[in-house]
Design a protein around this motif. Structure first.
Motif, short mmCIF file in Angstrom:
data_model
loop_
_atom_site.label_atom_id
_atom_site.label_comp_id
_atom_site.label_asym_id
_atom_site.label_seq_id
_atom_site.Cartn_x
_atom_site.Cartn_y
_atom_site.Cartn_z
N PRO A 29 0.77 -1.23 0.00
CA PRO A 29 0.00 0.00 0.00
C PRO A 29 0.81 1.29 0.00
CG PRO A 29 -0.04 -1.00 2.16
CD PRO A 29 0.63 -1.98 1.27
N ALA A 30 2.01 1.26 0.54
CA ALA A 30 2.77 2.52 0.66
C ALA A 30 4.27 2.25 0.60
CB ALA A 30 2.41 3.22 1.97
N TYR A 31 4.75 1.90 -0.58
CA TYR A 31 6.16 1.53 -0.68
C TYR A 31 7.09 2.72 -0.60
CZ TYR A 31 4.31 2.01 -5.46
OH TYR A 31 3.65 2.42 -6.59
N SER A 32 6.67 3.88 -1.07
CA SER A 32 7.47 5.09 -0.89
C SER A 32 6.68 6.30 -1.35
CB SER A 32 8.80 5.01 -1.64
OG SER A 32 9.59 6.15 -1.36
N PRO A 33 5.79 6.81 -0.51
CA PRO A 33 5.02 7.99 -0.88
C PRO A 33 5.90 9.16 -1.29
CG PRO A 33 4.15 7.00 1.14
CD PRO A 33 5.44 6.30 0.83
N ASN A 34 7.02 9.31 -0.61
CA ASN A 34 7.90 10.44 -0.92
C ASN A 34 8.52 10.34 -2.30
OD1 ASN A 34 7.85 12.04 1.62
ND2 ASN A 34 8.62 10.15 2.49
N ALA A 35 8.79 9.11 -2.75
CA ALA A 35 9.38 8.94 -4.08
C ALA A 35 8.45 9.48 -5.16
CB ALA A 35 9.70 7.46 -4.33
N VAL A 36 7.18 9.12 -5.08
CA VAL A 36 6.21 9.57 -6.08
C VAL A 36 5.95 11.06 -5.95
CG1 VAL A 36 3.90 9.23 -7.01
CG2 VAL A 36 5.17 7.27 -6.11
N ALA A 37 5.81 11.54 -4.73
CA ALA A 37 5.56 12.96 -4.50
C ALA A 37 6.72 13.81 -5.02
CB ALA A 37 5.34 13.21 -3.02
N GLU A 38 7.93 13.37 -4.77
CA GLU A 38 9.11 14.11 -5.25
C GLU A 38 9.19 14.11 -6.77
OE1 GLU A 38 12.45 12.37 -3.26
OE2 GLU A 38 11.72 12.96 -1.26
N HIS A 39 8.78 13.01 -7.39
CA HIS A 39 8.81 12.95 -8.85
C HIS A 39 7.77 13.90 -9.44
CE1 HIS A 39 10.04 10.96 -12.59
NE2 HIS A 39 8.78 11.08 -12.98
N GLY B 83 -0.38 11.90 -1.76
CA GLY B 83 -0.89 13.25 -1.87
C GLY B 83 -0.49 14.11 -0.68
N LYS B 84 -0.49 13.51 0.51
CA LYS B 84 -0.08 14.25 1.71
C LYS B 84 1.39 14.65 1.63
CE LYS B 84 -0.35 14.01 6.75
NZ LYS B 84 -0.89 13.24 7.91
N ALA B 85 2.23 13.71 1.20
CA ALA B 85 3.66 14.03 1.04
C ALA B 85 3.86 15.14 0.02
CB ALA B 85 4.43 12.77 0.63
N PHE B 86 3.07 15.10 -1.05
CA PHE B 86 3.17 16.13 -2.08
C PHE B 86 2.72 17.49 -1.54
CE2 PHE B 86 1.34 18.49 -5.70
CZ PHE B 86 2.49 18.62 -6.47
N CYS B 87 1.64 17.52 -0.76
CA CYS B 87 1.17 18.76 -0.16
C CYS B 87 2.28 19.39 0.71
CB CYS B 87 -0.06 18.51 0.71
SG CYS B 87 -1.59 18.24 -0.21
N ASN B 88 2.97 18.57 1.49
CA ASN B 88 4.03 19.08 2.34
C ASN B 88 5.18 19.68 1.53
OD1 ASN B 88 2.95 18.55 4.94
ND2 ASN B 88 3.44 16.38 4.73
N ILE B 89 5.48 19.05 0.39
CA ILE B 89 6.52 19.60 -0.49
C ILE B 89 6.07 20.96 -1.02
CG2 ILE B 89 7.67 19.30 -2.72
CD1 ILE B 89 7.65 16.27 -2.17
#
Length: 330
Positions: free
Chosen positions: A99-109, A157-163
């Motif tokens: 379900p959540a292998y790396s939210p930050n990886a996708v958000a950063e991309h 989406g949450k990780a992306f919002c923080n970025i």
């Protein structure tokens, strides 16, 4: 001994699944082919079938798997729209996912797509390699204080919002389950129509289902600002690609960055550099100077690959030990 058939296998899949493989009790066979109705015979006799985003596990495939010994479908991804879950339940085949292998990886991309499209660093790189140091036609804009609309505020989406907040952007969001922590940080939840109307940049981070398929369509583009930037690192069919092309031609859509594509199963993860690509839609997209396409690369970090592998092994171990798993989807 648990026998696993791993489909859509690439060199990095084998590298990580061999690196983190339990010392005993598991045997893996790697298949480069995708799993679909034409390749089901390859799965004969395997307890577990391990699949990725472009494998097609419909009722016909599931019927064959059931008849030939498969008891578990182990998705090594978060999405499961490519699996007929009702049929899986009917045939008694469990389905698990990562379900959540790396939210930050996708958000950063997603942010990388925004910055590249905006500041045109890909074009500047090619210019400088050719000895062209001109700045003509490389003008961008500040992300600071722009309004970024985020559709879907789950883990990615949450990780992306923080970025975005870190860039000093105004962040609007749409989700059927608003996140109170994001609201405290200044994210403003609104209707999707209001988000379309007011966003300078829109980024998609929601799952694909019957309610979200082609949510970005001709009607949505009509509401959006002229010159809006649209980013999709989620699932290709969230966007009606033909409608996006029309919006690009009319200059309604000013920038389009995608890591996913509606018909990607016939293209992505393969080298077609020596072939004629017959998909006229993707070729039309590639022809636009304000379109940036990566081939389902957003997840692709060392951390994500390790998490995918270890979670998949844990899902399989939990199943074989009759242990309840939080990652079961059917």
């Amino acid at each position: 001994m648990i026998k696993i058939a791993l489909f859509s296998s690439k060199s990095y899949d084998k590298e990580y699944f061999e690196r983190f493989k339990p010392q005993a009790g598991i045997e893996i066979r790697y298949f480069k082919s995708a799993l679909n109705e034409d390749t089901t015979e390859l799965a004969k006799g395997f307890d577990v079938v391990c699949v990725f985003v472009n494998d097609q596990i419909n009722s016909t495939v599931l019927k064959y798997l059931k008849e030939h010994g498969t008891r578990l479908i182990a998705l090594r991804c978060a999405g499961f729209n490519n699996v007929d879950l009702d049929a899986a339940q009917d045939y008694g085949i469990k389905v698990v996912r990562v379900p959540a292998y790396s939210p930050n990886a996708v958000a950063e991309h997603a942010m990388a797509l925004i910055l590249t499209l905006n500041r045109k660093t890909h074009k500047a790189y090619n210019r400088v390699r050719e000895g062209n140091f001109s700045l003509e036609r490389l003008t961008g804009f500040n992300v600071h204080r722009k309004t970024i609309g985020v559709i879907g505020t789950g883990k990615i989406g949450k990780a992306f919002c923080n970025i975005c907040l870190g860039f000093g952007a105004n962040v609007m969001a749409y989700d059927i389950h608003p996140d109170s922590e994001l609201e405290k940080k200044g994210v403003v939840y609104s209707s999707i129509e209001n988000l379309f109307k007011n966003s300078d940049i829109i980024s998609l981070h929601c799952p694909l289902n019957d309610n979200t398929r082609h949510m970005i369509n001709k009607d949505a583009f009509k509401i959006m600002k002229d010159g809006v930037m649209l980013i999709n690192t989620s699932r290709g069919a969230l966007v009606d690609t033909k409608a996006a092309i029309k919006a690009l031609k009319k200059h309604k859509l000013g920038y389009f960055g995608i890591d996913v594509y509606e018909q990607e199963e016939n293209l992505f993860f393969h080298d077609h550099s020596e072939n004629i690509i017959e998909d006229e839609v993707i070729m039309r997209l590639i022809s636009f100077p304000n379109v940036l396409i990566t081939s389902h690369q957003a997840f692709f970090t060392h951390e994500a690959l390790e998490e995918i592998t270890t979670t998949t092994y844990q899902n399989i171990t939990d199943f074989t030990n009759c242990k309840e798993s939080k990652n079961v989807v059917a």
